[in-house]
Scaffold this motif. Sequence first.
Motif, PDB file in Angstrom:
ATOM      1  N   PRO A  86       0.783  -1.229   0.000  1.00  0.00           N
ATOM      2  CA  PRO A  86       0.000   0.000   0.000  1.00  0.00           C
ATOM      3  C   PRO A  86       0.819   1.286   0.000  1.00  0.00           C
ATOM      4  O   PRO A  86       0.291   2.350  -0.341  1.00  0.00           O
ATOM      5  CB  PRO A  86      -0.832  -0.110   1.279  1.00  0.00           C
ATOM      6  N   MET A  87       2.102   1.225   0.365  1.00  0.00           N
ATOM      7  CA  MET A  87       2.936   2.424   0.366  1.00  0.00           C
ATOM      8  C   MET A  87       3.859   2.496  -0.845  1.00  0.00           C
ATOM      9  O   MET A  87       4.589   3.463  -1.021  1.00  0.00           O
ATOM     10  CB  MET A  87       3.747   2.494   1.660  1.00  0.00           C
ATOM     11  N   CYS A  88       3.813   1.519  -1.708  1.00  0.00           N
ATOM     12  CA  CYS A  88       4.713   1.442  -2.862  1.00  0.00           C
ATOM     13  C   CYS A  88       4.323   2.451  -3.938  1.00  0.00           C
ATOM     14  O   CYS A  88       3.229   2.356  -4.509  1.00  0.00           O
ATOM     15  CB  CYS A  88       4.663   0.021  -3.423  1.00  0.00           C
ATOM     16  N   PRO A  89       5.203   3.437  -4.255  1.00  0.00           N
ATOM     17  CA  PRO A  89       4.878   4.433  -5.285  1.00  0.00           C
ATOM     18  C   PRO A  89       4.628   3.799  -6.653  1.00  0.00           C
ATOM     19  O   PRO A  89       3.761   4.248  -7.401  1.00  0.00           O
ATOM     20  CB  PRO A  89       6.120   5.336  -5.311  1.00  0.00           C
ATOM     21  N   GLY A  90       5.403   2.753  -6.976  1.00  0.00           N
ATOM     22  CA  GLY A  90       5.189   2.082  -8.247  1.00  0.00           C
ATOM     23  C   GLY A  90       3.814   1.437  -8.339  1.00  0.00           C
ATOM     24  O   GLY A  90       3.206   1.389  -9.407  1.00  0.00           O
ATOM     25  N   CYS A  91       3.313   0.945  -7.202  1.00  0.00           N
ATOM     26  CA  CYS A  91       1.968   0.366  -7.173  1.00  0.00           C
ATOM     27  C   CYS A  91       0.925   1.451  -7.394  1.00  0.00           C
ATOM     28  O   CYS A  91      -0.069   1.246  -8.097  1.00  0.00           O
ATOM     29  CB  CYS A  91       1.728  -0.337  -5.838  1.00  0.00           C
ATOM     30  N   GLY A  92       1.165   2.612  -6.803  1.00  0.00           N
ATOM     31  CA  GLY A  92       0.273   3.733  -7.035  1.00  0.00           C
ATOM     32  C   GLY A  92       0.282   4.146  -8.485  1.00  0.00           C
ATOM     33  O   GLY A  92      -0.767   4.471  -9.063  1.00  0.00           O
ATOM     34  N   ASN A  93       1.454   4.107  -9.105  1.00  0.00           N
ATOM     35  CA  ASN A  93       1.562   4.450 -10.514  1.00  0.00           C
ATOM     36  C   ASN A  93       0.831   3.440 -11.384  1.00  0.00           C
ATOM     37  O   ASN A  93       0.153   3.804 -12.361  1.00  0.00           O
ATOM     38  CB  ASN A  93       3.038   4.521 -10.917  1.00  0.00           C
ATOM     39  N   LEU A  94       0.943   2.166 -11.034  1.00  0.00           N
ATOM     40  CA  LEU A  94       0.221   1.120 -11.765  1.00  0.00           C
ATOM     41  C   LEU A  94      -1.279   1.376 -11.715  1.00  0.00           C
ATOM     42  O   LEU A  94      -1.966   1.325 -12.749  1.00  0.00           O
ATOM     43  CB  LEU A  94       0.537  -0.246 -11.161  1.00  0.00           C
ATOM     44  N   GLU A  95      -1.794   1.658 -10.519  1.00  0.00           N
ATOM     45  CA  GLU A  95      -3.234   1.883 -10.380  1.00  0.00           C
ATOM     46  C   GLU A  95      -3.663   3.172 -11.084  1.00  0.00           C
ATOM     47  O   GLU A  95      -4.750   3.241 -11.665  1.00  0.00           O
ATOM     48  CB  GLU A  95      -3.608   1.936  -8.905  1.00  0.00           C
TER      49      GLU A  95
END
Length: 244
Positions: A86-95
């Motif tokens: 939940p804190m991963c910037p790359g995951c935020g970018n993916l979403e």
Amino acid sequence: MSKSPSEYTPRPMSSGTTYALGGVALALIVLIIFLAYRWGSGGAEVRNDGYGSVRNPAVTAALQSDGGVRLGLPDAPKTIEIYEDPMCPGCGNLEHLYGQEIAQKVDEGKLAVRYRFVNFLDPKSGSGDYSTRAAAALQCVAETGSGITYSKFHDTLFTDRQPEEGSGLTDDELATLATESGAPQTAHDCITTGARTDQAKSQATAALDDLKAALDGDAATPSVFDVATKIDLENQDWVQQVAP
């Protein structure tokens, strides 16, 4: 043998050397800003911009025994697995880039998603356990069964309200966002009391072990799998190719 602090003291430089290095530093700063912009956008446009999160009331969220959350119609022919912190910037970018395209595929019944949450960025949060608590909150909302509510909450946590390193959301803030996403009081109470936190922590550890096994010891997030095949996220058409 380790060096003493004095051995790291820089030597005096001539003014010419200083100016030269200053120019190099400025060029590097410009390059870093450019690369940061490219990383933030992923060099790609937001797919299906304006669609939003899942909107089909027939879509369900199902909390599974290993802590994973399946989002989709019960008879969706294809299921992908997404590992996220939940804190991963790359995951935020993916979403940010692909979340709306995924949501439409889920609504259309072409795709289901199984989210696996890891927590290796816990130490990077202000509380020291934000990733775990956010994963627990996502589980609390998934328990309600509403795909629309879960999708909206998940989207909020990974895009608009994803915290930067060194910060995080409190349980009360997570619960408020869940309520704003449409979750009932039971989910709100589940989050504020930390009812799933301990279990979410152990499940996140197990998910991380599974991710390492799938990536031969690596633990990179986000990672997306179509069965055992890791999807190349540099391919901007990957959602369309997985669920045409």
